[in-house]
Enzyme design. Sequence first.
Site, mmCIF file in Angstrom:
data_model
loop_
_atom_site.group_PDB
_atom_site.id
_atom_site.type_symbol
_atom_site.label_atom_id
_atom_site.label_comp_id
_atom_site.label_asym_id
_atom_site.label_seq_id
_atom_site.Cartn_x
_atom_site.Cartn_y
_atom_site.Cartn_z
ATOM 1 N N HIS A 87 0.840 -1.218 0.000
ATOM 2 C CA HIS A 87 0.000 0.000 0.000
ATOM 3 C C HIS A 87 0.873 1.267 0.000
ATOM 4 C CE1 HIS A 87 -3.919 -2.012 0.991
ATOM 5 N NE2 HIS A 87 -3.114 -2.920 1.496
ATOM 6 N N ASN A 160 -10.202 -2.693 2.884
ATOM 7 C CA ASN A 160 -9.951 -2.669 1.441
ATOM 8 C C ASN A 160 -11.259 -2.430 0.701
ATOM 9 O OD1 ASN A 160 -7.178 -3.166 1.534
ATOM 10 N ND2 ASN A 160 -7.404 -5.380 1.305
HETATM 11 C C1 HEM Z 1 -7.902 -8.408 5.201
HETATM 12 C C2 HEM Z 1 -6.645 -8.310 4.903
HETATM 13 C C3 HEM Z 1 -5.920 -7.021 4.823
HETATM 14 C C4 HEM Z 1 -6.382 -5.765 4.606
HETATM 15 C C5 HEM Z 1 -7.818 -5.328 4.377
HETATM 16 C C6 HEM Z 1 -5.254 -4.870 4.659
HETATM 17 C C7 HEM Z 1 -5.331 -3.500 4.489
HETATM 18 C C8 HEM Z 1 -4.273 -2.657 4.531
HETATM 19 C C9 HEM Z 1 -4.304 -1.259 4.220
HETATM 20 C C10 HEM Z 1 -5.532 -0.477 3.841
HETATM 21 C C11 HEM Z 1 -3.059 -0.769 4.359
HETATM 22 C C12 HEM Z 1 -2.606 0.654 4.075
HETATM 23 C C13 HEM Z 1 -2.786 1.522 5.266
HETATM 24 C C14 HEM Z 1 -2.451 2.940 4.913
HETATM 25 O O1 HEM Z 1 -3.154 3.519 4.067
HETATM 26 O O2 HEM Z 1 -1.489 3.467 5.483
HETATM 27 C C15 HEM Z 1 -2.227 -1.851 4.757
HETATM 28 C C16 HEM Z 1 -0.886 -1.750 4.994
HETATM 29 C C17 HEM Z 1 -0.168 -2.765 5.506
HETATM 30 N N1 HEM Z 1 -0.608 -4.047 5.756
HETATM 31 FE FE1 HEM Z 1 -2.387 -4.806 5.427
HETATM 32 N N2 HEM Z 1 -4.134 -5.583 4.926
HETATM 33 C C18 HEM Z 1 -4.510 -6.906 5.045
HETATM 34 C C19 HEM Z 1 -3.719 -7.957 5.367
HETATM 35 C C20 HEM Z 1 -2.508 -7.796 5.913
HETATM 36 C C21 HEM Z 1 -1.777 -8.835 6.542
HETATM 37 C C22 HEM Z 1 -2.250 -10.273 6.697
HETATM 38 C C23 HEM Z 1 -0.615 -8.288 6.966
HETATM 39 C C24 HEM Z 1 0.520 -8.929 7.708
HETATM 40 C C25 HEM Z 1 0.441 -10.010 8.406
HETATM 41 C C26 HEM Z 1 -0.613 -6.894 6.583
HETATM 42 C C27 HEM Z 1 0.403 -6.021 6.770
HETATM 43 C C28 HEM Z 1 0.428 -4.737 6.325
HETATM 44 C C29 HEM Z 1 1.565 -3.861 6.425
HETATM 45 C C30 HEM Z 1 2.915 -4.236 6.999
HETATM 46 C C31 HEM Z 1 1.194 -2.632 5.905
HETATM 47 C C32 HEM Z 1 2.043 -1.382 5.770
HETATM 48 C C33 HEM Z 1 1.655 -0.460 6.877
HETATM 49 C C34 HEM Z 1 2.458 0.810 6.917
HETATM 50 O O3 HEM Z 1 3.660 0.793 6.604
HETATM 51 O O4 HEM Z 1 1.869 1.842 7.317
HETATM 52 N N3 HEM Z 1 -1.782 -6.632 5.960
HETATM 53 N N4 HEM Z 1 -2.984 -2.997 4.863
#
Ligand code: HEM
Length: 703
Positions: A87, A160
């Site tokens: 993202h 999402n």
């Molecule tokens: C239903 C599943 C998931 C959804 C809906 C989702 C949604 C999101 C969203 C919207 C962001 C961006 C946030 C922003 O705008 O700053 C994000 C970032 C991220 N997500 Fe997920 N994600 C999912 C699954 C996962 C999983 C399973 C992991 C790890 C185990 C994960 C790890 C991360 C990480 C590391 C970031 C970067 C955050 C940052 O650096 O600020 N996500 N995710």
Amino acid sequence: MARSARQSPGETATIHEQKLTRGSGGELHQLAQGDIPVLTTAQGGPVSDDQNTLKIGARGPALMEDFFFREKIFHFDHERIPERVVHARGYGAHGFFETYESLAAYTRADIFQRAGEKTPAFVRFSTVAGSKGSFDLARDVRGFAVKLYTQEGNWDIVGNNMPVFFIQDAIKFPDMVHAVKEEPDRAFPQAQSAHDNFWDFISLTPESMHMIMWLMSDRAIPRSFRFMQGFGVHTFRLVNAKDESTFVKFIWKPKLGMQSVAWNEAVKINGADPDFHRRDLWDAIQSGNFPEWELNLQLFDQDFADGFDFDILDPTKIIPEEVLAPIPVGRLVLDRMPDNFFAETEQVAFMTQNVPPGVDFSNDPLLQGRNFSYLDTQLKRLGSPNFTHIPINAPKCPFHHFQQDGHMAMRNPVGRANYQPNSWGEGPRESPQQGFRSFADAEEGQKVRLRPESFADHYSQARQFFLSQTAPEQRHIVMALTFELSKCENPAIRARMVSHLLNVDQTLGEAVADKLGIGKLPKPADAAVPPRDDLPASPALSIIENGPESFAGRKVGVLVSPGADAGLLRELQAAIDKEGAVMEVIAPRVGGVEASDGSWIEGKHMIDGGPSVLFDAVALLVSEEGAERLAGEATARDFVADAFAHCKFIAFSAGAVPLLQKAGVDPKADEGMIVIDEPEAVSTYIESCRKLRLWSREMAVKL
Ligand code: HEM
């Protein structure tokens, strides 16, 4: 006494309307005067010359002593922080959430106690796979992350624009993300899932099939962030003051309705305006057209969960709206852009584990893993455990704790007590009444690494999604899969994917196989449990079935030539304004053209920079002579041909016919071609535009 050498000469130079001072090497200096403050170093020291480093003589070596230069370059060298690991490309805005009615029966969360309560909010939309500088119209999931600054701390719904996910257990997240991102040896393709590694992983991960249907659907190429739904994906809990729990799924529904673009259009938008989604949100908010979403809840109890066809802990499953109606409980309005992109949109740190008392987690193994990952990743990205001191991340309610020190500590405790219990009579102290209490679910069992058997159905809801789409939407899924798989060099991966698609829907698998030129159909993939074919279609899953029946928030591009009918243009502008839409003029030259009545029509775009893919509908207000001339330009012919191919409504004055013909478009092709020589025809055109696209044209243009 030694006199210092002359530092900055003062000859005046006039560059058009700007008066500047010219230095000895011809360089220009803008000097502080009047209300314009003096430039300083970060330490506050005033600066005399921002154009030249300190040297021994004008042509000599630079000096270490030049503290101003060193500070400036040092800071520049350290400007970048790591982009988000996923993202990375995103765009955010401020706003508020307004609660409709008290939900005290379900939750003790303060935000839901009072009707009309307004809670400040920050939202960041994003793509997933591409890096920070990638284009907006990638075929990808869109992040829809909402931070609500409640009176009981920040609540982040990190969702999402699709309600399911690729994987069921967080331990697979690094593999899934590695597979979709650029391949590690060649570092391409950027922001695209159309490559071997992604489809290799997917074809060996059948649990992803439902998500793949969403990802290959029009949902992955939204027209605007403003026209997307958002989903919390997982099952969460609401917990009331009596500590009773209700399961909940969160859904954001856009007031302006959903809309997507065509793939051929998306590809061209990425070239014409890689910032298409950013610009759209910026323009809408800056012009006072504040986008709005309704928060809907699907609420259910354990009995419903026990009786439902699938496991409510499985993030690859939905609860169809026809089975459990979502209830609108509040609205989210975005009404202010950040003052500074980096400070707010880049530094905002969303974390699934940010929930207020009264909201709690379920055991969804993806959610449980996320609750660890987000805190961890913020430390890496923002560089200090004090990232909550950054204003965009700080709570807006009072907060008190004993965490102290660390890099860049901005809010430092005062007083003697930095621990508790203490005998100094100083707080803060815990509160069993007000504090967060985890729902006391009874858990017991063996410590195992096991996937529940109830997660094993990988195809039934994928099939339900596909069969719930209208014919054009199904065609788009077939075309998307064909396009993506055609980019896989390894034929075994293509065939393996087809073997899964046959389990989703026989006609889907056959259609994709045919378009890929796979002569002999593979056997359907071995399914862990037989796919069901008794799930009824869910019309709520189709974008087209749920069209807004309004053109509000959309944009018309009007191509004009010298001699255009200014009266008609005014009629069109008035009708578009009334509809709540926006009109932009495209002219052969950006300076504009002289209309038939001698008035001047300003251009917003030059034809080369304003292709029709940037608009939802187009109008051709050109004189016959203008049309003849434009017909000689490839960009003008493309403008018309693309608008037609992308099934847009096209209004045109009679003079435009030569241009239409040269672009290969029959002026009488279908009801989407509307002559507007009379003012009355303008309202017919706007009414047609409410359908957004004339999908019935699609088979004729073979989009
Ligand atoms: C239903 C599943 C998931 C959804 C809906 C989702 C949604 C999101 C969203 C919207 C962001 C961006 C946030 C922003 O705008 O700053 C994000 C970032 C991220 N997500 Fe997920 N994600 C999912 C699954 C996962 C999983 C399973 C992991 C790890 C185990 C994960 C790890 C991360 C990480 C590391 C970031 C970067 C955050 C940052 O650096 O600020 N996500 N995710």
